[in-house]
Design a protein around this motif. Structure first.
Motif, PDB file in Angstrom:
ATOM      1  N   LYS A 139       0.825  -1.217   0.000  1.00 32.78           N
ATOM      2  CA  LYS A 139       0.000   0.000   0.000  1.00 32.78           C
ATOM      3  C   LYS A 139       0.854   1.260   0.000  1.00 32.78           C
ATOM      4  O   LYS A 139       0.647   2.166  -0.802  1.00 32.78           O
ATOM      5  N   ASN A 140       1.795   1.355   0.911  1.00 35.69           N
ATOM      6  CA  ASN A 140       2.645   2.544   1.018  1.00 35.69           C
ATOM      7  C   ASN A 140       3.807   2.479   0.028  1.00 35.69           C
ATOM      8  O   ASN A 140       4.470   1.456  -0.090  1.00 35.69           O
ATOM      9  N   LYS A 141       4.035   3.580  -0.673  1.00 28.53           N
ATOM     10  CA  LYS A 141       5.149   3.672  -1.619  1.00 28.53           C
ATOM     11  C   LYS A 141       6.285   4.442  -0.936  1.00 28.53           C
ATOM     12  O   LYS A 141       6.067   5.508  -0.358  1.00 28.53           O
ATOM     13  N   PHE A 142       7.482   3.896  -1.011  1.00 26.81           N
ATOM     14  CA  PHE A 142       8.578   4.532  -0.301  1.00 26.81           C
ATOM     15  C   PHE A 142       9.926   4.075  -0.843  1.00 26.81           C
ATOM     16  O   PHE A 142      10.053   3.030  -1.500  1.00 26.81           O
ATOM     17  N   LEU A 143      10.901   4.888  -0.577  1.00 25.21           N
ATOM     18  CA  LEU A 143      12.317   4.549  -0.756  1.00 25.21           C
ATOM     19  C   LEU A 143      12.932   4.781   0.621  1.00 25.21           C
ATOM     20  O   LEU A 143      12.807   5.866   1.180  1.00 25.21           O
ATOM     21  N   ALA A 144      13.550   3.758   1.213  1.00 28.02           N
ATOM     22  CA  ALA A 144      13.973   3.881   2.604  1.00 28.02           C
ATOM     23  C   ALA A 144      15.326   3.237   2.841  1.00 28.02           C
ATOM     24  O   ALA A 144      15.692   2.242   2.203  1.00 28.02           O
ATOM     25  N   ILE A 145      16.066   3.829   3.765  1.00 27.39           N
ATOM     26  CA  ILE A 145      17.265   3.208   4.319  1.00 27.39           C
ATOM     27  C   ILE A 145      16.870   2.687   5.693  1.00 27.39           C
ATOM     28  O   ILE A 145      16.473   3.462   6.570  1.00 27.39           O
ATOM     29  N   GLU A 146      16.927   1.380   5.886  1.00 28.83           N
ATOM     30  CA  GLU A 146      16.520   0.797   7.161  1.00 28.83           C
ATOM     31  C   GLU A 146      17.727   0.527   8.055  1.00 28.83           C
ATOM     32  O   GLU A 146      18.792   0.119   7.598  1.00 28.83           O
ATOM     33  N   PHE A 147      17.536   0.805   9.338  1.00 32.28           N
ATOM     34  CA  PHE A 147      18.516   0.482  10.374  1.00 32.28           C
ATOM     35  C   PHE A 147      17.828  -0.567  11.249  1.00 32.28           C
ATOM     36  O   PHE A 147      17.166  -0.230  12.238  1.00 32.28           O
ATOM     37  N   ASP A 148      17.939  -1.820  10.831  1.00 29.91           N
ATOM     38  CA  ASP A 148      17.103  -2.907  11.332  1.00 29.91           C
ATOM     39  C   ASP A 148      17.786  -3.617  12.493  1.00 29.91           C
ATOM     40  O   ASP A 148      18.943  -4.038  12.393  1.00 29.91           O
ATOM     41  N   THR A 149      17.041  -3.771  13.607  1.00 27.98           N
ATOM     42  CA  THR A 149      17.611  -4.389  14.806  1.00 27.98           C
ATOM     43  C   THR A 149      16.895  -5.684  15.188  1.00 27.98           C
ATOM     44  O   THR A 149      16.969  -6.120  16.336  1.00 27.98           O
ATOM     45  N   LYS A 150      16.192  -6.275  14.202  1.00 28.84           N
ATOM     46  CA  LYS A 150      15.525  -7.542  14.493  1.00 28.84           C
ATOM     47  C   LYS A 150      15.593  -8.451  13.278  1.00 28.84           C
ATOM     48  O   LYS A 150      15.321  -8.031  12.153  1.00 28.84           O
ATOM     49  N   LEU A 151      15.968  -9.687  13.496  1.00 26.78           N
ATOM     50  CA  LEU A 151      16.027 -10.676  12.421  1.00 26.78           C
ATOM     51  C   LEU A 151      14.612 -11.152  12.119  1.00 26.78           C
ATOM     52  O   LEU A 151      13.962 -11.779  12.951  1.00 26.78           O
ATOM     53  N   ASP A 152      14.130 -10.830  10.931  1.00 24.79           N
ATOM     54  CA  ASP A 152      12.767 -11.196  10.521  1.00 24.79           C
ATOM     55  C   ASP A 152      12.859 -12.004   9.236  1.00 24.79           C
ATOM     56  O   ASP A 152      13.164 -11.464   8.161  1.00 24.79           O
ATOM     57  N   THR A 153      12.589 -13.310   9.337  1.00 23.65           N
ATOM     58  CA  THR A 153      12.724 -14.194   8.166  1.00 23.65           C
ATOM     59  C   THR A 153      11.689 -13.881   7.091  1.00 23.65           C
ATOM     60  O   THR A 153      11.889 -14.223   5.925  1.00 23.65           O
ATOM     61  N   ARG A 154      10.581 -13.194   7.472  1.00 24.78           N
ATOM     62  CA  ARG A 154       9.577 -12.845   6.468  1.00 24.78           C
ATOM     63  C   ARG A 154      10.153 -11.933   5.390  1.00 24.78           C
ATOM     64  O   ARG A 154       9.684 -11.917   4.259  1.00 24.78           O
ATOM     65  N   PHE A 155      11.150 -11.136   5.784  1.00 27.64           N
ATOM     66  CA  PHE A 155      11.715 -10.166   4.849  1.00 27.64           C
ATOM     67  C   PHE A 155      13.165 -10.499   4.506  1.00 27.64           C
ATOM     68  O   PHE A 155      13.922  -9.625   4.065  1.00 27.64           O
ATOM     69  N   ASN A 156      13.543 -11.763   4.714  1.00 22.97           N
ATOM     70  CA  ASN A 156      14.881 -12.250   4.342  1.00 22.97           C
ATOM     71  C   ASN A 156      16.003 -11.454   4.995  1.00 22.97           C
ATOM     72  O   ASN A 156      17.043 -11.195   4.367  1.00 22.97           O
ATOM     73  N   ASP A 157      15.795 -11.056   6.262  1.00 22.21           N
ATOM     74  CA  ASP A 157      16.844 -10.319   6.977  1.00 22.21           C
ATOM     75  C   ASP A 157      18.055 -11.219   7.199  1.00 22.21           C
ATOM     76  O   ASP A 157      17.920 -12.412   7.498  1.00 22.21           O
ATOM     77  N   SER A 158      19.237 -10.630   7.077  1.00 21.62           N
ATOM     78  CA  SER A 158      20.467 -11.400   7.251  1.00 21.62           C
ATOM     79  C   SER A 158      20.835 -11.561   8.721  1.00 21.62           C
ATOM     80  O   SER A 158      21.377 -12.587   9.127  1.00 21.62           O
TER      81      SER A 158
END
Length: 667
Positions: A139-158
């Motif tokens: 729904k939301n359109k965006f261009l983002a730089i993420e500073f991710d602090t949680k491993l979430d397999t749904r989004f293929n986080d490393s």
């Protein structure tokens, strides 16, 4: 612009209006802004985001297993595409953030810096970084730089400590482990990020550091062409979320700018010109409709031409008369102030400050620098304030100066002279050998002189005396607007001298209170001033109260706790000790108890009464002076800090307090 130049310009412009195919060419301009600290101005706060002590909190400290999500958006859309040249702007942004948690085992999902065509972007809490909606991820359109602090397999986080680039999806195009540069996003330490996109190179780089020095090597580098995503106007901001955790995501400062637009070139001529030859289309007989069109055009130009010159002459006459009147007013004002401060020549001040050399700088402020001036002819020493703002309204400047020139009080820094030449405003004041109260109050005793208790009492009384003079004894009431320890100077005997009075008004004479507000200093500004931008004598009283607490406690209005990232508000801290019956513990520890406890208690209570959230409950400065001189009884101060709710449901705690927090949403 001088009238003669204006006339020449208009006469030159007239033929140009009929030379080009289009009379107007729109030039895409670069955008830049800087928030060294935040106020509610120019920002939209959505969801759980909130403002506290000049810092934006994107999420709230919630009880497990509750979740939180919030967004900060800059109110004004930014132009990234130049329609005329079809060039997409490059951009760079710098900001400092912290990701912290009271429970080391429970962290949120991280935060993002994003660009979006929507100024209402607010994603779900949980693992969506406050960016995407759980019910509709696209729904939301965006261009983002993420500073991710949680491993979430749904989004293929490393891993649970990475930086990535997201485009309309939380599956990063490319991501990098922040530990590669020894950065722990969840450390709770202040981290500074630099994001730079160069459209000509088609590359986006992200730099991270615990310091404010930009590293030589980017943590994340992505080869990408963003021209397809940055079309037209785009909003910029931050988002964050938690998922059943107590994570706190904060933004402490932020700057942003676009660059790279090329100058607009004139439209090409309809004919192709090469050497002396001109290629033109084959002749085609003109139709009757075309001839009629040309006749109408000629008739229109015949009417518009004389009308245009009439307007030019009218404007020229108006500007000439206005300039003549202004010159008369300026001449009269100069005559009025000749008996007071003298008019220095720019050459004289230039020589006395060694060409405004950096070695002569003795102070800095929002207005510009203060220089030590030594006049060779007399040997006198003065302080010269040099405005960094250009100003065309010399008449208005002189009008304000004539008011200040008439002020006389032993606790005012005396104005000695002025200069308005070469597009600069220069004010010459007495030189104060002991510098500013701010410097002397907060330096370590081992590095300089410690202000004694008698010095501090004398400062409190002297400052109250001069404010009573400005508020009630002058022929025209003067509201200072910027009372703080850095604007209080100390003479050779450590007597306080209030400086910079009226300077903000001089510099921003024609600007709205909003402009004055953004130049203020967080911690000294009254809640109603922050909310409505209107300065009164009660806003000066509030600032005086903060200064008094600062003098008594030796602490800054807002400062970070030792070995912690938590910001402490001085007013709240002292009021908390009062509620616990321990207010005397607020006294500056460096005094080592060398003060009269009853007098210290009285000074602290005076400071709290002046810093009351409700302006109607604050005493007049005259009453304060009587209390300090033992001519009136102290004012009763409630043991708990009162709360204040504005008519728009914005509470004072949102602005200056560490206690309660409430959501602010602006559109």
């Amino acid at each position: 612009m001088p009238p003669r130049n204006l006339l020449v310009f208009l006469l030159f412009l007239f033929p140009l209006l009929f030379t080009f195919d289009s009379p107007f060419i729109i030039l895409a301009e670069s955008t830049s802004f800087n928030f060294p600290f935040f106020t509610v101005r120019n920002l939209t706060l959505l969801g759980d985001s909130h403002l506290k002590n000049g810092v934006i909190g994107l999420t709230r400290e919630t009880a497990v297993p509750s979740s939180s999500s919030g967004t900060l958006i800059y109110n004004h859309p930014i132009h990234f595409l130049d329609q005329d040249s079809n060039i997409t702007a490059s951009f760079s942004t710098t900001f400092s953030f912290t990701i912290d948690s009271v429970d080391p085992t429970s962290f949120g999902d991280g935060l993002t810096f994003f660009l979006s065509p929507d100024n209402q972007t607010l994603g779900s809490s949980g693992g969506y970084l406050g960016l995407a909606n759980s019910s509709d991820l696209a729904k939301n359109k965006f261009l983002a730089i993420e500073f991710d602090t949680k491993l979430d397999t749904r989004f293929n986080d490393s891993n649970d400590n990475h930086v990535g680039l997201d485009v309309n999806s939380l599956n990063s195009i490319k991501a990098t482990d922040a530990l590669l540069q020894d950065i722990d996003l969840k450390s709770g330490n202040l981290i500074t990020a630099w994001i730079v996109y160069k459209n000509d190179l088609r590359v986006l780089n992200v730099f991270l550091s615990y310091s404010t020095i930009k590293p030589p090597t980017p943590l994340l580098s992505v080869d990408i062409d963003l021209s397809g995503y940055l079309k037209g106007y785009v909003f910029v901001g931050f988002s964050a979320s938690t998922e059943g955790s107590t994570g706190i995501h904060s933004i402490e400062n932020w700057s942003f700018k676009t660059f790279g637009f090329l100058p607009v070139r004139p439209r090409s001529h309809p004919h192709n010109v090469s050497g002396s030859s001109v290629t033109v289309p084959s002749a085609v007989p003109a139709s009757n409709s075309t001839n009629k069109h040309h006749k109408r055009l000629g008739l229109g130009l015949g009417i518009a031409g004389p009308a245009f010159f009439f307007v030019v002459l009218a404007v020229f006459g108006y500007v000439s008369v206005k300039k003549w009147k202004d010159m008369r007013i300026e001449k009269n004002l100069k005559a009025e102030i000749l008996a007071g401060p003298r008019e220095f020549s720019y050459k004289e001040l230039y020589a006395a400050t060694r060409g405004f050399h950096s070695s002569r700088i003795i102070g800095r402020g929002a207005f510009g620098n203060v220089y030590k001036a030594i006049f060779a002819s007399s040997g006198c020493v003065s302080a010269v304030k040099r405005s960094k703002h250009s100003r065309e309204g010399k008449t208005e400047f002189l009008a304000e100066l004539s008011i200040i020139a008439g002020l006389r009080h032993k606790n005012l820094v005396q104005l000695q002279g002025w200069c308005a030449e070469k597009g600069e405003l220069l004010l010459v004041y007495e030189f104060m050998p002991n510098g500013s109260l701010d410097t002397l109050l907060h330096q370590h005793p081992e590095n300089g002189l410690l202000l004694t208790w008698s010095h501090r009492q004398n400062i409190a009384v002297g400052l109250a005396s001069v404010l009573a003079y400005l508020h009630q004894e002058c022929e025209q009431q003067v509201i200072h607007r910027d009372i703080k320890t850095s604007n209080i100077m100390l003479d050779g005997n450590f007597n306080p001298r209030l400086g910079d009075f009226g300077l903000a008004r001089l510099m921003d004479h024609d600007k709205s209170p909003v402009s004055t507000l953004t130049a203020g200093t967080m911690g000294y500004l009254a809640p109603e001033y922050l909310q409505y931008g209107k300065a009164t004598e009660k806003t000066d009283v509030f600032s005086y109260g903060v200064v008094i607490l600062e003098v008594a406690c030796g602490r800054r209005p807002i400062e970070r706790e030792v070995n912690s990232q938590k910001m402490v508000n001085l007013i709240d801290w002292v009021w908390g000790l009062l509620g616990e019956g321990r207010i005397i513990e607020a006294a500056d520890k460096r005094l080592k108890g060398d003060f009269n406890e009853e007098e210290m208690r009285k000074l602290l209570l005076v400071g709290l009464s002046c810093a009351h959230p409700d302006s109607a409950e604050r005493p007049s400065i005259r009453r304060i002076l009587q209390i300090l001189n033992n001519e009136a009884d102290p004012i009763a101060v409630p043991k708990m800090k009162p709360s204040l709710t504005f008519s728009c449901s914005l509470t004072v705690e949102d602005i200056v307090s560490d206690d309660e927090e409430s959501k602010i949403t602006q559109s």
